[in-house]
Design an enzyme around this catalytic site. Sequence first.
Site, PDB file in Angstrom:
ATOM      1  N   HIS A  99      -7.270  -6.147   1.621  1.00  0.00           N
ATOM      2  CA  HIS A  99      -6.056  -5.320   1.778  1.00  0.00           C
ATOM      3  C   HIS A  99      -5.208  -5.778   2.968  1.00  0.00           C
ATOM      4  CE1 HIS A  99      -3.999  -1.670   0.498  1.00  0.00           C
ATOM      5  NE2 HIS A  99      -3.947  -1.204   1.732  1.00  0.00           N
ATOM      6  N   SER A 113       0.840  -1.201   0.000  1.00  0.00           N
ATOM      7  CA  SER A 113       0.000   0.000   0.000  1.00  0.00           C
ATOM      8  C   SER A 113       0.876   1.253   0.000  1.00  0.00           C
ATOM      9  CB  SER A 113      -0.951  -0.064   1.193  1.00  0.00           C
ATOM     10  OG  SER A 113      -1.994   0.847   1.029  1.00  0.00           O
ATOM     11  N   ASP A 170     -10.231  -5.745  -2.419  1.00  0.00           N
ATOM     12  CA  ASP A 170      -9.578  -4.711  -1.604  1.00  0.00           C
ATOM     13  C   ASP A 170     -10.470  -3.469  -1.585  1.00  0.00           C
ATOM     14  OD1 ASP A 170      -7.890  -2.550  -0.831  1.00  0.00           O
ATOM     15  OD2 ASP A 170      -6.122  -3.655  -1.507  1.00  0.00           O
TER      16      ASP A 170
END
Length: 282
Positions: free
Chosen positions: A260, A151, A227
Amino acid sequence: MTLQTLSESRAHGGIQRVCSHVSAATGTEMTFSVFLPPAAQNALSLPAVIYLSGLTCTHANVTEKGEFRAACAELGLIFIAPDTSPRGEAVPDDPAAAYDFGLGAGFYVDATMAPYATNYRMWSYVADELPQLLAASLPLDLARMGIMGHSMGGHGALTLGLTYPERFRSISAFAPIVAPSQVPWGQKALSGYLGEDRTAWRAHDAVALVESGARSGEILIDQGSADAFLAEQLRPELFKAACDQAGQPLTLRMQAGYDHSYYFISTFMADHLAWHARRLAT
Ligand SMILES: N[C@@H](CCC(=O)N[C@@H](CSC=O)C(=O)NCC(=O)O)C(=O)O
């Protein structure tokens, strides 16, 4: 620079350490973790991968939930996990104490804007200070380093790796922010740390870097299709388009049903480490 060992535990025949030191780059005490595979007991130099974590993380998230040790032990890879920002009483935070700026959200840039410029220097810390510090005391081969991240940390891995292909010979990412100039997390961070002049943002935007001619060896990205941040913040299709257009080799794997979280990351961690090990073998 004195390295302090905060904890040391045997794992998979190697050693998992958590260390701290006073950083010249950030002017603060920084904590990181490092896993030494069993091969470190005899080898003079081993390849290493730096893992950059995402928003709200410290070194601890991947160290405790990343499931990297078995693969690193087998592959003979050193695994280094720095913090995501400077920390301490004197370090300025987001005025609203939001999770996406300030403490835990350094975005791997050297800030130029007051009051962040003094301490928020995670770019220099990751690119220069931490590898040099570790190479001074561990069997780490600075000529065989890879970089990976998740991320916000995936953004850091892509931008650092594309900027320093000679320093980071392999790049991979889990659900990276690929175009911070075009998404809310990135726009907030880059304007806060670098100011409103968007030309300064381009050096910290993987899509813009590839458009401007930055290149590396083949990049690996895994992205979960479930996600929650995919459509608004991550937008891997922008990176794919830029790489296709520029001829930058990219393997982008959409992983059906994954979110995620570290459940996703840990599922594909061993794959990523093998990818790095292959490219760092000699
Ligand atoms: N609102 C959430 C957002 C924080 C979050 O999801 N952080 C991710 C990284 S997001 C991009 O950089 C993360 O890795 N969290 C740590 C973990 O152990 O899962 C929140 O505040 O929780």
